[in-house]
Design a protein around this motif. Structure first.
Motif, PDB file in Angstrom:
ATOM      1  N   THR A 175      10.838   0.010 -18.919  1.00 47.60           N
ATOM      2  CA  THR A 175      10.371   0.963 -19.927  1.00 47.60           C
ATOM      3  C   THR A 175      10.225   0.330 -21.305  1.00 47.60           C
ATOM      4  N   ARG A 176      10.595  -0.922 -21.428  1.00 46.42           N
ATOM      5  CA  ARG A 176      10.454  -1.602 -22.723  1.00 46.42           C
ATOM      6  C   ARG A 176       8.986  -1.623 -23.156  1.00 46.42           C
ATOM      7  N   TYR A 177       8.096  -1.729 -22.195  1.00 47.98           N
ATOM      8  CA  TYR A 177       6.650  -1.661 -22.435  1.00 47.98           C
ATOM      9  C   TYR A 177       6.068  -0.633 -21.484  1.00 47.98           C
ATOM     10  N   THR A 178       4.927  -0.091 -21.855  1.00 45.37           N
ATOM     11  CA  THR A 178       4.249   0.839 -20.966  1.00 45.37           C
ATOM     12  C   THR A 178       3.742   0.068 -19.762  1.00 45.37           C
ATOM     13  N   LEU A 179       4.138   0.525 -18.593  1.00 43.40           N
ATOM     14  CA  LEU A 179       3.734  -0.134 -17.353  1.00 43.40           C
ATOM     15  C   LEU A 179       2.937   0.860 -16.529  1.00 43.40           C
ATOM     16  N   ARG A 180       1.684   0.590 -16.383  1.00 35.95           N
ATOM     17  CA  ARG A 180       0.812   1.427 -15.576  1.00 35.95           C
ATOM     18  C   ARG A 180       0.802   0.901 -14.137  1.00 35.95           C
ATOM     19  N   VAL A 181       0.412   1.750 -13.217  1.00 31.63           N
ATOM     20  CA  VAL A 181       0.358   1.333 -11.815  1.00 31.63           C
ATOM     21  C   VAL A 181      -0.572   0.134 -11.657  1.00 31.63           C
ATOM     22  N   TRP A 182      -1.703   0.124 -12.359  1.00 30.82           N
ATOM     23  CA  TRP A 182      -2.633  -1.000 -12.222  1.00 30.82           C
ATOM     24  C   TRP A 182      -2.006  -2.297 -12.715  1.00 30.82           C
ATOM     25  N   HIS A 183      -1.052  -2.212 -13.691  1.00 30.36           N
ATOM     26  CA  HIS A 183      -0.337  -3.423 -14.120  1.00 30.36           C
ATOM     27  C   HIS A 183       0.431  -4.022 -12.944  1.00 30.36           C
ATOM     28  N   GLN A 184       1.099  -3.152 -12.200  1.00 32.14           N
ATOM     29  CA  GLN A 184       1.872  -3.630 -11.055  1.00 32.14           C
ATOM     30  C   GLN A 184       0.958  -4.242  -9.994  1.00 32.14           C
ATOM     31  N   VAL A 234       0.848  -1.194   0.000  1.00 32.35           N
ATOM     32  CA  VAL A 234       0.000   0.000   0.000  1.00 32.35           C
ATOM     33  C   VAL A 234       0.886   1.248   0.000  1.00 32.35           C
ATOM     34  N   LYS A 235       1.907   1.230   0.827  1.00 30.04           N
ATOM     35  CA  LYS A 235       2.861   2.346   0.884  1.00 30.04           C
ATOM     36  C   LYS A 235       3.529   2.550  -0.480  1.00 30.04           C
ATOM     37  N   GLN A 236       3.927   1.451  -1.114  1.00 22.67           N
ATOM     38  CA  GLN A 236       4.552   1.506  -2.432  1.00 22.67           C
ATOM     39  C   GLN A 236       3.574   2.080  -3.465  1.00 22.67           C
ATOM     40  N   PHE A 237       2.318   1.673  -3.399  1.00 24.68           N
ATOM     41  CA  PHE A 237       1.297   2.163  -4.318  1.00 24.68           C
ATOM     42  C   PHE A 237       1.100   3.672  -4.152  1.00 24.68           C
ATOM     43  N   PHE A 249       3.449  -9.173 -16.122  1.00 24.69           N
ATOM     44  CA  PHE A 249       4.206 -10.331 -15.653  1.00 24.69           C
ATOM     45  C   PHE A 249       5.528 -10.455 -16.408  1.00 24.69           C
ATOM     46  N   ALA A 250       5.486 -10.196 -17.718  1.00 26.17           N
ATOM     47  CA  ALA A 250       6.714 -10.221 -18.515  1.00 26.17           C
ATOM     48  C   ALA A 250       7.674  -9.140 -18.033  1.00 26.17           C
ATOM     49  N   ILE A 251       7.158  -7.969 -17.736  1.00 20.85           N
ATOM     50  CA  ILE A 251       8.008  -6.888 -17.244  1.00 20.85           C
ATOM     51  C   ILE A 251       8.624  -7.264 -15.903  1.00 20.85           C
ATOM     52  N   ALA A 252       7.811  -7.761 -14.995  1.00 17.71           N
ATOM     53  CA  ALA A 252       8.325  -8.140 -13.675  1.00 17.71           C
ATOM     54  C   ALA A 252       9.384  -9.229 -13.781  1.00 17.71           C
ATOM     55  N   GLU A 253       9.154 -10.188 -14.656  1.00 15.74           N
ATOM     56  CA  GLU A 253      10.049 -11.343 -14.783  1.00 15.74           C
ATOM     57  C   GLU A 253      11.322 -11.023 -15.562  1.00 15.74           C
ATOM     58  N   ARG A 254      11.223 -10.137 -16.565  1.00 15.94           N
ATOM     59  CA  ARG A 254      12.336  -9.985 -17.502  1.00 15.94           C
ATOM     60  C   ARG A 254      12.955  -8.598 -17.554  1.00 15.94           C
ATOM     61  N   ALA A 263      -1.952  -5.661 -10.515  1.00 21.17           N
ATOM     62  CA  ALA A 263      -2.422  -6.955 -11.024  1.00 21.17           C
ATOM     63  C   ALA A 263      -1.366  -8.039 -10.848  1.00 21.17           C
ATOM     64  N   ALA A 264      -0.121  -7.705 -11.130  1.00 26.12           N
ATOM     65  CA  ALA A 264       0.965  -8.688 -11.000  1.00 26.12           C
ATOM     66  C   ALA A 264       1.139  -9.119  -9.544  1.00 26.12           C
ATOM     67  N   ILE A 265       1.069  -8.163  -8.637  1.00 30.52           N
ATOM     68  CA  ILE A 265       1.223  -8.471  -7.210  1.00 30.52           C
ATOM     69  C   ILE A 265       0.063  -9.334  -6.722  1.00 30.52           C
ATOM     70  N   LEU A 266      -1.164  -8.955  -7.089  1.00 28.99           N
ATOM     71  CA  LEU A 266      -2.334  -9.719  -6.656  1.00 28.99           C
ATOM     72  C   LEU A 266      -2.313 -11.152  -7.205  1.00 28.99           C
ATOM     73  N   ALA A 267      -1.923 -11.300  -8.468  1.00 31.27           N
ATOM     74  CA  ALA A 267      -1.847 -12.647  -9.047  1.00 31.27           C
ATOM     75  C   ALA A 267      -0.827 -13.494  -8.301  1.00 31.27           C
ATOM     76  N   GLY A 268       0.281 -12.885  -7.898  1.00 33.40           N
ATOM     77  CA  GLY A 268       1.289 -13.608  -7.126  1.00 33.40           C
ATOM     78  C   GLY A 268       0.791 -14.027  -5.762  1.00 33.40           C
ATOM     79  N   TRP A 269      -0.068 -13.224  -5.175  1.00 38.40           N
ATOM     80  CA  TRP A 269      -0.653 -13.575  -3.877  1.00 38.40           C
ATOM     81  C   TRP A 269      -1.627 -14.737  -4.026  1.00 38.40           C
ATOM     82  N   ILE A 270      -2.350 -14.761  -5.138  1.00 37.25           N
ATOM     83  CA  ILE A 270      -3.326 -15.824  -5.370  1.00 37.25           C
ATOM     84  C   ILE A 270      -2.619 -17.140  -5.676  1.00 37.25           C
ATOM     85  N   ASN A 271      -1.624 -17.074  -6.543  1.00 34.00           N
ATOM     86  CA  ASN A 271      -0.855 -18.269  -6.910  1.00 34.00           C
ATOM     87  C   ASN A 271       0.567 -17.818  -7.208  1.00 34.00           C
TER      88      ASN A 271
END
Length: 179
Positions: free
Chosen positions: A83-92, A12-15, A121-126, A94-102
């Protein structure tokens, strides 16, 4: 469930930091310009304000331990691959929430070619590998490139690095985990 709650406060602080990031002031712009070479400076300023601010915050923490220009450059540019792809805050989010789920999903989806649905997910991973390539093309030192490439490595992966590099990656990781 308790793991999710334990990770919620820092996220939440990061957001809040991400959505309220202010542009750099002149002192910070001067610091970036005096630390990075011309092409790396261009890469830094091509990042969104929130990523620039994050880089400055990491470099500030790192500078209390190291004044090495390559280490500070890596701190400023550790997330430039995002910066290779446009990364919006909601993308981040979504990636965090998906990681919490699985916890396996982000890595699995991140290894695939980036498409509209799995880009965060590609941005976070690569982003580390993309950032390292970008910095190499910009003429950054091999140490700076290596620090960016390995800044998300696990302890098991870090033991394979030369001692000096491992210590500096751990310094960068520690700073990144605080911000």
């Amino acid at each position: 469930m308790s793991l999710i709650l334990a990770n919620l406060a820092p996220r939440v602080k990061q957001f809040i930091r991400a959505i309220s990031a202010r542009p750099l002031d002149q002192r910070e712009v001067d610091f970036v310009s005096s630390t990075l070479n011309g092409k790396a400076t261009d890469l830094f300023f091509a990042q969104p304000d929130r990523v620039q601010r994050h880089g400055i915050e990491i470099a500030t923490v790192v500078s209390s331990t190291s004044s090495d220009r390559d280490v500070l450059a890596a701190a400023l540019l550790h997330d430039v691959g995002k910066t290779r792809y446009t990364l919006r805050v909601w993308h981040q989010v979504a990636a965090i929430l998906a990681g919490w789920i699985n916890s396996d999903l982000p890595a699995k989806w991140g290894k695939m070619e980036a498409r509209w649905w799995n880009t965060p997910f590609a941005i976070a991973e690569r982003h580390t590998e993309w950032g390292a390539m970008m910095l190499e093309e910009a003429g950054c030192s091999s140490l700076c490139v290596s620090l960016v490439l390995h800044h998300h490595d696990s302890e098991d992966e870090l033991v394979r690095l030369p001692e000096q590099t491992r210590v500096l990656v751990e310094l960068l990781q520690k700073a990144d985990s605080k911000i």
